[in-house]
Design a protein around this motif. Structure first.
Motif, PDB file in Angstrom:
ATOM      1  N   LEU A  79      13.259   7.513  -1.933  1.00 19.51           N
ATOM      2  CA  LEU A  79      13.416   8.383  -0.768  1.00 19.51           C
ATOM      3  C   LEU A  79      12.057   8.654  -0.118  1.00 19.51           C
ATOM      4  N   ALA A  80      11.043   8.913  -0.948  1.00 17.78           N
ATOM      5  CA  ALA A  80       9.689   9.124  -0.424  1.00 17.78           C
ATOM      6  C   ALA A  80       9.173   7.860   0.262  1.00 17.78           C
ATOM      7  N   LEU A  81       9.463   6.701  -0.330  1.00 18.35           N
ATOM      8  CA  LEU A  81       9.024   5.442   0.267  1.00 18.35           C
ATOM      9  C   LEU A  81       9.710   5.199   1.606  1.00 18.35           C
ATOM     10  N   SER A  82      11.000   5.502   1.691  1.00 19.74           N
ATOM     11  CA  SER A  82      11.688   5.312   2.978  1.00 19.74           C
ATOM     12  C   SER A  82      11.102   6.240   4.040  1.00 19.74           C
ATOM     13  N   SER A  96       9.319   4.893   7.340  1.00 15.75           N
ATOM     14  CA  SER A  96       9.810   5.427   8.618  1.00 15.75           C
ATOM     15  C   SER A  96       8.658   5.931   9.470  1.00 15.75           C
ATOM     16  N   GLN A  97       7.733   6.666   8.842  1.00 14.68           N
ATOM     17  CA  GLN A  97       6.589   7.206   9.580  1.00 14.68           C
ATOM     18  C   GLN A  97       5.636   6.092  10.010  1.00 14.68           C
ATOM     19  N   GLN A  98       5.360   5.158   9.115  1.00 13.62           N
ATOM     20  CA  GLN A  98       4.417   4.074   9.396  1.00 13.62           C
ATOM     21  C   GLN A  98       4.896   3.207  10.560  1.00 13.62           C
ATOM     22  N   GLU A 123       0.822  -1.216   0.000  1.00 11.44           N
ATOM     23  CA  GLU A 123       0.000   0.000   0.000  1.00 11.44           C
ATOM     24  C   GLU A 123       0.854   1.263   0.000  1.00 11.44           C
ATOM     25  N   LEU A 124       2.051   1.194   0.562  1.00  9.98           N
ATOM     26  CA  LEU A 124       2.961   2.338   0.539  1.00  9.98           C
ATOM     27  C   LEU A 124       3.675   2.464  -0.814  1.00  9.98           C
ATOM     28  N   ILE A 125       3.910   1.336  -1.473  1.00 12.63           N
ATOM     29  CA  ILE A 125       4.609   1.334  -2.762  1.00 12.63           C
ATOM     30  C   ILE A 125       3.699   1.754  -3.902  1.00 12.63           C
ATOM     31  N   GLU A 126       2.507   1.210  -3.955  1.00  8.20           N
ATOM     32  CA  GLU A 126       1.633   1.383  -5.118  1.00  8.20           C
ATOM     33  C   GLU A 126       1.427   2.831  -5.563  1.00  8.20           C
ATOM     34  N   PRO A 127       1.158   3.774  -4.673  1.00  9.22           N
ATOM     35  CA  PRO A 127       0.966   5.146  -5.147  1.00  9.22           C
ATOM     36  C   PRO A 127       2.230   5.752  -5.763  1.00  9.22           C
ATOM     37  N   ASN A 132      13.902   5.000  11.840  1.00 12.25           N
ATOM     38  CA  ASN A 132      14.768   6.048  11.326  1.00 12.25           C
ATOM     39  C   ASN A 132      15.602   5.452  10.198  1.00 12.25           C
ATOM     40  N   LEU A 133      15.024   5.377   8.993  1.00 13.84           N
ATOM     41  CA  LEU A 133      15.720   4.775   7.867  1.00 13.84           C
ATOM     42  C   LEU A 133      16.651   5.786   7.211  1.00 13.84           C
ATOM     43  N   GLU A 134      17.822   5.322   6.856  1.00 14.70           N
ATOM     44  CA  GLU A 134      18.785   6.157   6.143  1.00 14.70           C
ATOM     45  C   GLU A 134      18.292   6.370   4.710  1.00 14.70           C
TER      46      GLU A 134
END
Length: 105
Positions: free
Chosen positions: A45-48, A52-54, A14-18, A58-60
């Motif tokens: 970068l947006a996916l990380s 991170s938020q979900q 669900e995070l990847i698809e958009p 703290n992903l690099e």
């Protein structure tokens, strides 16, 4: 643990698809590279950030260079947040194990 893995995978999908570029020839695969599925470096970068938020991680910014597939990201989330690790490759049929600390007396 298998139901937890499926739940985390669904959330990652669900995070990847958009973010995926629309291309009917590209199909989601847990083991395919995210860039092979159409995500560019900005989208990674947006996916990380979204992961991170979900998951309160703290992903690099380079996370997806060391975890280039959805499976690698899912395994990282399971290991980091739940202490669940896959004992060995899928082909062995081994189940994930929960890491527990034990005292040897």
């Amino acid at each position: 643990p298998e139901s937890i893995t499926k739940f985390v995978e669904q959330q990652v999908i669900e995070l990847i698809e958009p973010l995926r570029q629309v291309d009917p020839s590209i199909v989601y695969s847990r083991t395919a590279g995210l860039m092979d599925m159409g995500l560019d470096s900005q989208q990674l970068l947006a996916l990380s950030t979204r992961i991170s938020q979900q998951y309160h991680l703290n992903l690099e910014p380079t996370f997806f260079f060391t975890h280039p597939t959805p499976d690698a990201a899912i395994q990282y989330i399971l290991r980091t947040k739940l202490g669940i690790e896959r004992a060995s490759a899928k082909s062995s049929g081994a189940s994930p194990v929960i890491n527990e600390q034990i005292a040897i007396i």
